[in-house]
Design an enzyme around this catalytic site. Structure first.
Site, PDB file in Angstrom:
ATOM      1  N   HIS A   1       0.808  -1.216   0.000  1.00  0.00           N
ATOM      2  CA  HIS A   1       0.000   0.000   0.000  1.00  0.00           C
ATOM      3  C   HIS A   1       0.847   1.275   0.000  1.00  0.00           C
ATOM      4  O   HIS A   1       0.322   2.354  -0.276  1.00  0.00           O
ATOM      5  CB  HIS A   1      -0.940   0.007   1.206  1.00  0.00           C
ATOM      6  CG  HIS A   1      -1.931  -1.108   1.199  1.00  0.00           C
ATOM      7  ND1 HIS A   1      -2.867  -1.268   0.200  1.00  0.00           N
ATOM      8  CD2 HIS A   1      -2.122  -2.143   2.063  1.00  0.00           C
ATOM      9  CE1 HIS A   1      -3.607  -2.341   0.444  1.00  0.00           C
ATOM     10  NE2 HIS A   1      -3.168  -2.887   1.573  1.00  0.00           N
TER      11      HIS A   1
ATOM     12  N   GLU B   1      -6.328 -12.410   6.196  1.00  0.00           N
ATOM     13  CA  GLU B   1      -7.108 -11.174   6.249  1.00  0.00           C
ATOM     14  C   GLU B   1      -8.432 -11.252   5.495  1.00  0.00           C
ATOM     15  O   GLU B   1      -8.999 -10.223   5.107  1.00  0.00           O
ATOM     16  CB  GLU B   1      -6.269 -10.000   5.728  1.00  0.00           C
ATOM     17  CG  GLU B   1      -5.511 -10.252   4.450  1.00  0.00           C
ATOM     18  CD  GLU B   1      -4.514  -9.140   4.114  1.00  0.00           C
ATOM     19  OE1 GLU B   1      -4.650  -8.032   4.661  1.00  0.00           O
ATOM     20  OE2 GLU B   1      -3.621  -9.395   3.306  1.00  0.00           O
TER      21      GLU B   1
ATOM     22  N   ASP C   1      -8.752  -5.468   6.530  1.00  0.00           N
ATOM     23  CA  ASP C   1      -9.366  -6.270   5.473  1.00  0.00           C
ATOM     24  C   ASP C   1     -10.192  -7.421   6.053  1.00  0.00           C
ATOM     25  O   ASP C   1     -11.230  -7.779   5.486  1.00  0.00           O
ATOM     26  CB  ASP C   1      -8.297  -6.803   4.522  1.00  0.00           C
ATOM     27  CG  ASP C   1      -7.806  -5.742   3.560  1.00  0.00           C
ATOM     28  OD1 ASP C   1      -8.616  -4.883   3.159  1.00  0.00           O
ATOM     29  OD2 ASP C   1      -6.616  -5.764   3.199  1.00  0.00           O
TER      30      ASP C   1
END
Length: 255
Positions: A47, A152, A178
């Site tokens: 990310h 996740e 998530d």
């Protein structure tokens, strides 16, 4: 050659504290986090916006400061995993894993033969200029690189025992944001569904001899999961710490 002190400590059952590191591209951040007392940080190449050269600079600074750099790759691809290790990462985080077959293949990319299929391209830089033979380097790296599995999604939770049966997984780092989204309770990190799912992951980790862990966004959540047995424990991020302390100081001065 440096021993992975975090991996060693986790094998001994000792709590190891870390945090996220995703935005600030200064190697000085690694020195600050080490001085604060963190054991590890995950450099977020999933990310965050780090390129390969930045990852190398940050990994080298972290290792020199005594902070274990663990890179979260964007995808389970050989080039991303092997190059992150060549940059000096002491571990790799595998995101969004749901397939034991894919996980097994990815683990093989972190190990040199005969344990895996990682290609050898290390130079004296990666071994601190020590005089070591190729077999010595291979044995050392295979022993010290840490493989961190992220669970996740709801499907990942359901398949946790299959995933944790894959040889070579050292640690689980639950991805709570998530996971909360997947469970239908986005951002509600202490919802009964979340606590139940993470307790299941922790219990399966213990059963399979894998270290349980999670990343958290607040100190209160970190303490909550520390008390519930997560010993690879992440809390906060480099930008979050800066904003939090800056906001606290400004608020105090304006009051």
């Amino acid at each position: 050659m440096r021993v992975n002190s975090v991996k060693k400590a986790l094998k001994e059952g000792r709590l190891q504290l870390g945090c996220g590191f995703a935005q600030l591209r200064s190697p000085e951040v690694a020195r600050i986090l080490a001085a604060a007392g963190f054991n590890w940080t995950f450099l977020d190449a999933e990310h965050g916006g780090f390129d390969q050269e930045t990852l190398q600079d940050l990994c080298q600074a972290a290792v020199a400061a005594g902070l274990s750099p663990i890179v979260r790759v964007a995808e389970l691809q050989y080039a991303l995993i092997a190059r992150a290790l060549d940059c000096g990462a002491q571990g790799i985080i595998f995101p969004r894993v749901e397939s034991p077959e894919v996980l097994e293949r990815a683990v093989s990319w972190t190990k040199f033969p005969p344990l895996g299929v990682r290609g050898f391209g290390l130079t004296p830089v990666q071994v601190d200029y020590e005089r070591a033979t190729i077999p010595q380097i291979i044995d050392h790296m295979n022993e010290n690189v840490m493989v961190v599995l992220q669970i996740e999604t709801e499907l990942g939770v359901e398949r946790r025992d299959e995933l944790l049966s894959v040889p070579g997984v050292d640690v689980v780092l639950v991805g709570p944001v998530d996971l909360s989204i997947s469970l239908g309770v986005p951002g509600d990190f202490q919802h009964p569904k979340m606590v139940e799912a993470m307790d299941k992951i922790r219990d399966s980790c213990i059963a399979h001899g894998v270290v349980p862990g999670t990343q958290t966004r607040t100190l209160a959540l970190a303490k909550f999961w520390k008390d519930r047995g997560m010993i690879f424990l992440g809390s906060g991020s480099e930008t979050g710490f800066l904003l939090e302390k800056a906001s606290e100081t400004v608020a105090a001065l304006r009051s």
